[in-house]
Design a protein around this motif. Structure first.
Motif, PDB file in Angstrom:
ATOM      1  N   UNK A  84     -62.798  66.803   6.206  1.00 45.84           N
ATOM      2  CA  UNK A  84     -63.771  65.781   6.595  1.00 45.84           C
ATOM      3  C   UNK A  84     -64.622  66.306   7.744  1.00 45.84           C
ATOM      4  N   UNK A  85     -65.898  65.888   7.831  1.00 46.88           N
ATOM      5  CA  UNK A  85     -66.787  66.416   8.884  1.00 46.88           C
ATOM      6  C   UNK A  85     -66.265  66.221  10.291  1.00 46.88           C
ATOM      7  N   UNK A  86     -65.491  65.139  10.540  1.00 51.42           N
ATOM      8  CA  UNK A  86     -65.037  64.875  11.901  1.00 51.42           C
ATOM      9  C   UNK A  86     -63.623  65.376  12.180  1.00 51.42           C
ATOM     10  N   UNK A  87     -63.024  66.129  11.264  1.00 50.58           N
ATOM     11  CA  UNK A  87     -61.694  66.677  11.508  1.00 50.58           C
ATOM     12  C   UNK A  87     -61.758  67.725  12.609  1.00 50.58           C
ATOM     13  N   UNK A  88     -60.822  67.676  13.583  1.00 48.35           N
ATOM     14  CA  UNK A  88     -60.843  68.681  14.649  1.00 48.35           C
ATOM     15  C   UNK A  88     -60.518  70.083  14.138  1.00 48.35           C
ATOM     16  N   UNK A  89     -59.714  70.192  13.090  1.00 46.91           N
ATOM     17  CA  UNK A  89     -59.378  71.496  12.515  1.00 46.91           C
ATOM     18  C   UNK A  89     -60.206  71.695  11.258  1.00 46.91           C
ATOM     19  N   UNK A  90     -60.952  72.785  11.195  1.00 49.20           N
ATOM     20  CA  UNK A  90     -61.822  73.017  10.052  1.00 49.20           C
ATOM     21  C   UNK A  90     -61.889  74.508   9.738  1.00 49.20           C
ATOM     22  N   UNK A  91     -62.081  74.806   8.484  1.00 53.37           N
ATOM     23  CA  UNK A  91     -62.344  76.170   8.034  1.00 53.37           C
ATOM     24  C   UNK A  91     -63.848  76.369   8.046  1.00 53.37           C
ATOM     25  N   UNK A 110     -61.732  76.682  13.020  1.00 50.36           N
ATOM     26  CA  UNK A 110     -62.187  76.150  14.289  1.00 50.36           C
ATOM     27  C   UNK A 110     -61.351  74.930  14.646  1.00 50.36           C
ATOM     28  N   UNK A 111     -60.842  74.934  15.864  1.00 55.66           N
ATOM     29  CA  UNK A 111     -60.134  73.770  16.384  1.00 55.66           C
ATOM     30  C   UNK A 111     -60.971  73.199  17.519  1.00 55.66           C
ATOM     31  N   UNK A 112     -61.667  72.105  17.248  1.00 55.67           N
ATOM     32  CA  UNK A 112     -62.547  71.495  18.250  1.00 55.67           C
ATOM     33  C   UNK A 112     -61.842  70.465  19.109  1.00 55.67           C
TER      34      UNK A 112
END
Length: 333
Positions: A84-91, A110-112
């Motif tokens: 999901x766009x607002x997930x803190x963990x993303x590929x 990326x872990x935002x």
């Protein structure tokens, strides 16, 4: 034309899986990404948020695959489906195709969020799609320490899958050192992979507040190359053909003596699939399957239970169209 098999309906189902995955706290597996050609492979390219427009197939078959599993069975029944766009963990970028026998594939996460990704053992999973299902082929041993810390802290981390099918020492459980950490790069030295469709997944908990809901992100990719053929390990000291009964001897150097028997289970049609990429990391099983031929009715292996080897107990499995039964031999142990 069957509407259920159309690309549009398939993409809608993918987005439906995305919604269900986000609702259960699981994320991962963005849609396919654009490819930039270069000499010797493909460039690492951004992974878009999956939408109907951005989810179009570039590599036929990849985005049509079901979602891969959670690492280590940590969340039974959950699959890693979409980000999901607002997930803190993303590929944010990954390689999606490479050729064997050697290949390097990079997956940048990326872990935002303010908390590091940690706590899950194992924190990663390499899976292969065989016989209509995802099968975990690495890691087969659950470690602590380095492997658990490999996901790193906040910001970005790149996982580099370094495949070299000629590096046969990597297949020996006695020499397996797990992951290698180098700054913001986690390197996975791998061997014993055949051509096919794979998925790579990273997972863990983001802080104490959501401990009951670990998160995961992953991507599907393709390795081009021949199927993996099993060969005997260097520990095999003797092979006695003996007609339809084959007898092997292998000494791994440690452990109590044990004798295993493997034979086709002619009365069984259905059994769990064993990919070659999993069997190659279990030396006793690898040696028996390598010695089997269609004219064989039993393979006997006299060896030792090395403490570094995976446990081999009674089991029924299907390997490349043949159902086998393997067990410690009570008459010869």
């Amino acid at each position: 034309m069957d509407e259920s098999s159309s690309p549009t309906v398939g993409r809608r189902r993918f987005l439906g899986a995305l919604s269900a995955a986000v609702g259960s706290g699981v994320a991962g597996c963005p849609g396919t990404v654009g490819e930039t050609e270069r000499s010797g492979g493909t460039d690492l390219t951004p992974a878009p948020v999956p939408t109907i427009e951005a989810g179009a197939d570039v590599l036929p078959g990849l985005s049509a695959l079901p979602c891969p599993r959670f690492p280590g069975g940590a969340v039974v029944g959950n699959r890693v489906c979409a980000t999901a766009p607002d997930d803190p963990l993303a590929l944010v970028a990954y390689d999606r195709r490479a050729g064997l026998p050697t290949a390097t594939l990079r997956f940048q996460f990326r872990n935002s969020g303010p908390e590091p990704l940690s706590g899950l053992s194992p924190p990663w999973s390499l899976q292969k799609f065989v016989d209509g299902e995802w099968h975990v082929v690495r890691p087969l041993r659950i470690r602590s320490g380095t492997d658990s810390a490999a996901t790193g802290a906040a910001d970005r981390r790149t996982w580099s899958l370094a495949v070299d099918n000629g590096a046969t020492r990597r297949l020996d459980p006695r020499r397996d050192r797990g992951v290698e950490l180098d700054g913001d790069v986690t390197r996975l030295p791998l061997a014993g992979l055949g051509g096919g469709l794979y998925a790579f997944v990273v997972a863990g908990w983001l802080g104490e507040v959501v401990r009951e809901r670990p998160t995961a992100v992953g991507a599907r990719f393709r390795l081009d190359g021949p199927a993996l053929e099993l060969t005997p390990t260097a520990d095999v000291e003797r092979t006695d053909p003996g007609g339809p009964a084959v007898v092997l001897e292998a000494d791994p150097g440690l452990g109590e003596a044990v004798t295993y028997g493997l034979q086709p289970a002619l009365d069984w049609e259905d059994a769990p699939t064993l990919p070659a990429e999993e069997a190659v990391l279990n030396p006793p099983l690898r040696n028996m399957l390598a010695a089997y031929s269609p004219s064989t009715n039993r393979v006997t292996l006299r060896t030792r239970r090395h403490p570094a080897y995976p446990v081999l107990s009674e089991r029924l499995f299907s390997y490349r169209g043949t159902v086998f039964w393997v067990e410690p031999d009570p008459d010869e142990g």
